[in-house]
Design a protein around this motif. Structure first.
Motif, PDB file in Angstrom:
ATOM      1  N   PHE A 132      -1.059  -2.268  -7.635  1.00  0.00           N
ATOM      2  CA  PHE A 132      -1.224  -3.643  -8.249  1.00  0.00           C
ATOM      3  C   PHE A 132      -0.119  -4.482  -8.117  1.00  0.00           C
ATOM      4  CE2 PHE A 132      -3.975  -0.385 -10.054  1.00  0.00           C
ATOM      5  CZ  PHE A 132      -5.156  -0.886 -10.016  1.00  0.00           C
ATOM      6  N   LEU A 133      -0.144  -5.747  -7.670  1.00  0.00           N
ATOM      7  CA  LEU A 133       1.081  -6.378  -7.453  1.00  0.00           C
ATOM      8  C   LEU A 133       0.842  -7.871  -8.177  1.00  0.00           C
ATOM      9  CD1 LEU A 133       1.811  -6.291  -3.585  1.00  0.00           C
ATOM     10  CD2 LEU A 133       3.012  -5.268  -5.369  1.00  0.00           C
ATOM     11  N   ALA A 134       1.813  -8.261  -8.855  1.00  0.00           N
ATOM     12  CA  ALA A 134       1.841  -9.679  -9.619  1.00  0.00           C
ATOM     13  C   ALA A 134       1.528 -10.857  -8.832  1.00  0.00           C
ATOM     14  CB  ALA A 134       2.885  -9.819 -10.639  1.00  0.00           C
ATOM     15  N   ASP A 135       2.250 -10.494  -7.631  1.00  0.00           N
ATOM     16  CA  ASP A 135       2.301 -11.560  -6.488  1.00  0.00           C
ATOM     17  C   ASP A 135       2.099 -10.948  -5.077  1.00  0.00           C
ATOM     18  OD1 ASP A 135       2.886 -13.519  -4.801  1.00  0.00           O
ATOM     19  OD2 ASP A 135       4.945 -14.197  -5.735  1.00  0.00           O
ATOM     20  N   MET A 136       1.078 -11.311  -4.302  1.00  0.00           N
ATOM     21  CA  MET A 136       0.743 -10.773  -3.165  1.00  0.00           C
ATOM     22  C   MET A 136       1.909 -11.124  -2.034  1.00  0.00           C
ATOM     23  SD  MET A 136      -1.354  -8.640  -1.654  1.00  0.00           S
ATOM     24  CE  MET A 136      -2.545  -8.458  -2.298  1.00  0.00           C
ATOM     25  N   GLY A 137       2.683 -12.081  -2.338  1.00  0.00           N
ATOM     26  CA  GLY A 137       3.906 -12.467  -1.554  1.00  0.00           C
ATOM     27  C   GLY A 137       4.843 -11.193  -1.662  1.00  0.00           C
ATOM     28  N   ASP A 138       4.833 -10.265  -2.473  1.00  0.00           N
ATOM     29  CA  ASP A 138       5.652  -9.133  -2.647  1.00  0.00           C
ATOM     30  C   ASP A 138       5.103  -7.780  -1.795  1.00  0.00           C
ATOM     31  OD1 ASP A 138       7.450 -10.287  -4.343  1.00  0.00           O
ATOM     32  OD2 ASP A 138       6.454  -9.676  -6.058  1.00  0.00           O
ATOM     33  N   PHE A 139       4.087  -8.210  -1.080  1.00  0.00           N
ATOM     34  CA  PHE A 139       3.536  -7.036  -0.456  1.00  0.00           C
ATOM     35  C   PHE A 139       4.217  -6.475   0.636  1.00  0.00           C
ATOM     36  CE2 PHE A 139       0.864  -5.357   3.017  1.00  0.00           C
ATOM     37  CZ  PHE A 139      -0.038  -4.507   2.433  1.00  0.00           C
ATOM     38  N   ALA A 140       5.033  -7.077   1.534  1.00  0.00           N
ATOM     39  CA  ALA A 140       5.870  -6.595   2.653  1.00  0.00           C
ATOM     40  C   ALA A 140       6.989  -5.926   1.938  1.00  0.00           C
ATOM     41  CB  ALA A 140       6.626  -7.892   3.543  1.00  0.00           C
ATOM     42  N   LYS A 141       7.712  -6.448   0.979  1.00  0.00           N
ATOM     43  CA  LYS A 141       8.821  -5.531   0.576  1.00  0.00           C
ATOM     44  C   LYS A 141       8.153  -4.384  -0.316  1.00  0.00           C
ATOM     45  CE  LYS A 141      11.809  -9.472  -0.802  1.00  0.00           C
ATOM     46  NZ  LYS A 141      12.412  -9.942  -1.908  1.00  0.00           N
TER      47      LYS A 141
END
Length: 161
Positions: A114-123
């Protein structure tokens, strides 16, 4: 409450006939169990404490069900840093919970992220790929509006014992 066990399913239609029911059924009259069908995993000193009223993990039928872990250390203090550092702490927490349950990262069969921001997916994915052994387990990853304590990532998993 009593439990009735039917030993011969083909006889179910005749249950309400006028024939002697005892000839058709073998029953066991016993109280229904009020005990749980799972075992609670007791946290070790290395485990991050639960953030609420739940077990860090449970074991049932040879499986370990880990509650979602957030980036907190063994004293419950949130780890500061980017999502990569947070993911590293979360996976370390999962590893500690799995060890407490008699399992390990290489026995994980399913992961939910679960991510708060899908922009963090790669990291997140970069750290995840390095820390989890091959072959990688099945996985899903979703973005949510808010996570507990406003963290950036939470991960839960199911593993073999």
């Amino acid at each position: 409450m009593l439990r009735l066990t039917i030993r011969s399913p083909r006889l179910i239609p005749s249950l309400f006939s006028t024939r002697n029911i005892s000839q058709h059924l073998l029953y066991q009259a016993r109280p229904m169990s009020s005990t749980r069908a799972f075992q609670v995993v007791e946290p070790t000193a290395a485990c991050s404490p639960a953030a609420g009223p739940y077990s860090i993990a449970t074991k049932a039928n040879g499986m370990v069900f880990c509650s979602g872990q957030i980036p907190a250390d063994s004293e419950g203090k949130l780890v500061e840093g980017d999502v990569g550092e947070c993911t590293r702490q979360v996976i370390t927490n999962l590893e500690n919970v799995l060890k407490a349950a008699g399992s390990s990262l290489d026995k994980i069969v399913k992961v939910n992220i679960f991510l708060a921001d899908m922009g963090d997916f790669a990291k997140m994915n970069e750290v995840y790929a390095k820390m989890l052994p091959d072959p990688k387990p099945a996985r899903s990853c979703v973005a949510v509006k808010t996570l507990p304590k406003n963290v950036s990532v939470e991960i839960e998993c199911i593993a073999l014992q």
